[in-house]
Design a protein around this motif. Structure first.
Motif, PDB file in Angstrom:
ATOM      1  N   THR A 423       0.827  -1.210   0.000  1.00  0.00           N
ATOM      2  CA  THR A 423       0.000   0.000   0.000  1.00  0.00           C
ATOM      3  C   THR A 423       0.864   1.265   0.000  1.00  0.00           C
ATOM      4  O   THR A 423       0.477   2.273  -0.591  1.00  0.00           O
ATOM      5  CB  THR A 423      -0.964   0.016   1.199  1.00  0.00           C
ATOM      6  OG1 THR A 423      -0.229  -0.088   2.417  1.00  0.00           O
ATOM      7  CG2 THR A 423      -1.946  -1.138   1.100  1.00  0.00           C
ATOM      8  N   GLN A 424       2.031   1.217   0.623  1.00  0.00           N
ATOM      9  CA  GLN A 424       2.928   2.375   0.584  1.00  0.00           C
ATOM     10  C   GLN A 424       3.441   2.609  -0.825  1.00  0.00           C
ATOM     11  O   GLN A 424       3.526   3.763  -1.289  1.00  0.00           O
ATOM     12  CB  GLN A 424       4.097   2.177   1.542  1.00  0.00           C
ATOM     13  CG  GLN A 424       4.996   3.411   1.666  1.00  0.00           C
ATOM     14  CD  GLN A 424       4.257   4.607   2.222  1.00  0.00           C
ATOM     15  OE1 GLN A 424       3.736   4.568   3.343  1.00  0.00           O
ATOM     16  NE2 GLN A 424       4.186   5.689   1.442  1.00  0.00           N
ATOM     17  N   ALA A 425       3.779   1.538  -1.530  1.00  0.00           N
ATOM     18  CA  ALA A 425       4.243   1.676  -2.915  1.00  0.00           C
ATOM     19  C   ALA A 425       3.133   2.225  -3.807  1.00  0.00           C
ATOM     20  O   ALA A 425       3.376   3.062  -4.687  1.00  0.00           O
ATOM     21  CB  ALA A 425       4.725   0.325  -3.441  1.00  0.00           C
ATOM     22  N   ILE A 426       1.908   1.749  -3.577  1.00  0.00           N
ATOM     23  CA  ILE A 426       0.769   2.272  -4.331  1.00  0.00           C
ATOM     24  C   ILE A 426       0.608   3.761  -4.080  1.00  0.00           C
ATOM     25  O   ILE A 426       0.419   4.562  -5.001  1.00  0.00           O
ATOM     26  CB  ILE A 426      -0.523   1.512  -3.950  1.00  0.00           C
ATOM     27  CG1 ILE A 426      -0.441   0.053  -4.394  1.00  0.00           C
ATOM     28  CG2 ILE A 426      -1.740   2.188  -4.579  1.00  0.00           C
ATOM     29  CD1 ILE A 426      -1.576  -0.815  -3.867  1.00  0.00           C
ATOM     30  N   GLN A 427       0.672   4.161  -2.808  1.00  0.00           N
ATOM     31  CA  GLN A 427       0.522   5.568  -2.451  1.00  0.00           C
ATOM     32  C   GLN A 427       1.633   6.422  -3.049  1.00  0.00           C
ATOM     33  O   GLN A 427       1.380   7.519  -3.564  1.00  0.00           O
ATOM     34  CB  GLN A 427       0.496   5.722  -0.926  1.00  0.00           C
ATOM     35  CG  GLN A 427       0.505   7.160  -0.433  1.00  0.00           C
ATOM     36  CD  GLN A 427      -0.684   7.978  -0.917  1.00  0.00           C
ATOM     37  OE1 GLN A 427      -1.761   7.421  -1.143  1.00  0.00           O
ATOM     38  NE2 GLN A 427      -0.489   9.271  -1.095  1.00  0.00           N
TER      39      GLN A 427
END
Length: 442
Positions: A423-427
């Motif tokens: 989710t951090q990479a997506i963000q």
């Protein structure tokens, strides 16, 4: 619905100028935002000597063939299709940045992808075209940016739902009128298939990666418009606990619980269709392109005997609609008014006198409620058509940027990322692209 963003970001940052990137709809095309639209066109007026160019993806070069043949015969015009090499969504912006420009082009009509064409500057507005008010409610919501229509909707958006093997369900004792009404119930159904048959509950395509996004997508349907508006203005994040939970649930309760086939890390999209057809898997969660595979190999009667479809979301029995590049056709500002009007006439012909013949030839549902879908469609297609009016939109239809969630989910199933890192990479990617686009708040 495959990887498109990295090249688009690069082009926006390096090739389309800082002014354009600060506002993806900047400019008025030199002659006003409504230039080339609003003047009535006769769909079958003669256009002898007029030549139009239409860009398509390699796998959709034949999609407009019926309407092109009919239009050329009716008007005397010539429409030359040019297949852009894969990956389509990467190579199109590259060609546009070099100054090359078609008259017409297939393009995904979503809020996350249409802005990369800088529609206000580059595209004809189509609000006043004769077909615009004939579209169904969901289709009418597509192709619009900042209240203006820039894309004709020629096919219904793909529907995301569950394809299932009827024989496997019968062996598992699952009644076809007792489908799950939530994601939790879907997982329980998967355990029933796993426990009572030799089939895998789900087939997952880690080899092709892009289908990995769908299990996560189902779980985000309870997020309301306010949340998506917050995401699009940098007030909400993809690292929200509800998104982390969706990724974790997929990792632990589906993959970790043995509900996917053993080779899910290397499974393929084409392999998923074969596995479902042969009963090696009980269910496949995917969009309408999965059905296209089935229809290419099997008759309607064969499909109806063996394969069914049902919609489901996080907490209800609604499906999800997913725009793709075959749904929308845009018309470019070329500076040649005769060709611009001919492009509008082509769209008016496509969605007017030719439309019933087009969908019959393509064997697809109608986007116009007043035009009946062709007879002989598989039951799976009819079920999707019935589910469309109440369907949720996938995030590509809600977020101003569609990050490459599937790539980061692939990293997770290969053991390279935790759900939190996914989710951090997506963000991070979402924020990078949103900032490049000049989205408010970034």
């Amino acid at each position: 619905m495959k990887r498109v963003l990295p090249a688009l970001v690069l082009i926006c940052v390096t090739a389309l100028t800082a002014t354009a990137c600060s506002d993806p709809t900047a400019g008025d095309g030199g002659s006003g935002a409504d230039s080339g639209s609003g003047v009535p066109v006769d769909p079958t007026a003669r256009l002898d000597g007029v030549k139009l160019t239409m860009w398509t993806a390699q796998n959709t070069v034949n999609a407009p063939r019926q309407v092109i043949d009919a239009f050329e015969k009716a008007t005397g015009a010539t429409v030359d299709t040019q297949a852009i090499p894969d990956l389509y969504e990467q190579n199109v912006p590259t060609k546009l940045a070099s100054g090359d420009k078609p008259d017409l082009m297939f393009w995904q009509p979503s809020v996350s992808t249409l802005p990369f064409l800088q529609p206000r500057q580059n595209l004809l507005t189509l609000d006043k075209e004769p077909w615009a008010d004939k579209l169904g409610d969901t289709e009418r919501s597509l192709g619009v940016i900042d209240g203006k229509r820039y894309a004709a909707i020629v096919t219904s958006p793909a529907m995301l739902g569950v394809y299932y093997n009827k024989d496997v369900f019968r062996k598992a004792g699952i009644a076809e009128d007792r489908f799950p009404r939530s994601y939790g119930e879907l997982l329980k159904l998967g355990h029933t298939v796993k426990d009572r048959t030799d089939a895998a509950a789900f087939y997952e395509s880690g080899g092709d990666k892009w289908p990995l996004q769908w299990q996560m997508q189902l779980q985000l349907t309870d997020l309301d418009r306010q949340w998506w508006d917050g995401l699009n203005t940098n007030k909400e994040k993809w690292t929200d606990p509800v998104v982390v939970k969706a990724v974790t649930t997929y990792k632990d309760q589906l993959l970790g619980a043995g509900l996917a086939q053993k080779n899910y890390r290397t499974g393929t999209f084409t392999g998923s269709a074969d596995a479902l057809w042969n009963g090696d898997a009980g269910m496949v969660l995917n969009v309408t392109s999965f059905q296209t595979q089935l229809q290419a190999k099997h008759t309607t009667e064969e499909i109806d005997r063996r394969i069914g479809w049902f919609p489901v979301s996080n907490s209800d029995a609604a499906g999800l609609y997913s725009p793709d590049q075959t749904n929308g056709v845009v018309a470019f500002r070329t500076g040649d008014e005769k060709r611009q009007n001919a492009a509008r006439q082509f769209l008016a012909f496509w969605l007017g006198p030719d439309y019933a013949d087009y969908i019959k030839a393509m064997k697809i549902p109608s986007v116009q409620p007043a035009v009946d879908s062709p007879a002989g469609l598989p039951g799976t297609s009819l079920a999707q058509l019935k589910a469309l009016p109440t369907a949720h939109g996938v995030f590509q239809a809600k977020a101003v940027v569609a990050p490459d969630t599937h790539l980061y989910l692939a990293d997770m199933i290969y053991g390279k990322k935790t759900p939190e890192q996914v989710t951090q990479a997506i963000q991070d990617q979402f924020a990078q692209v949103a900032k490049a686009q000049g989205a408010p708040g970034f």
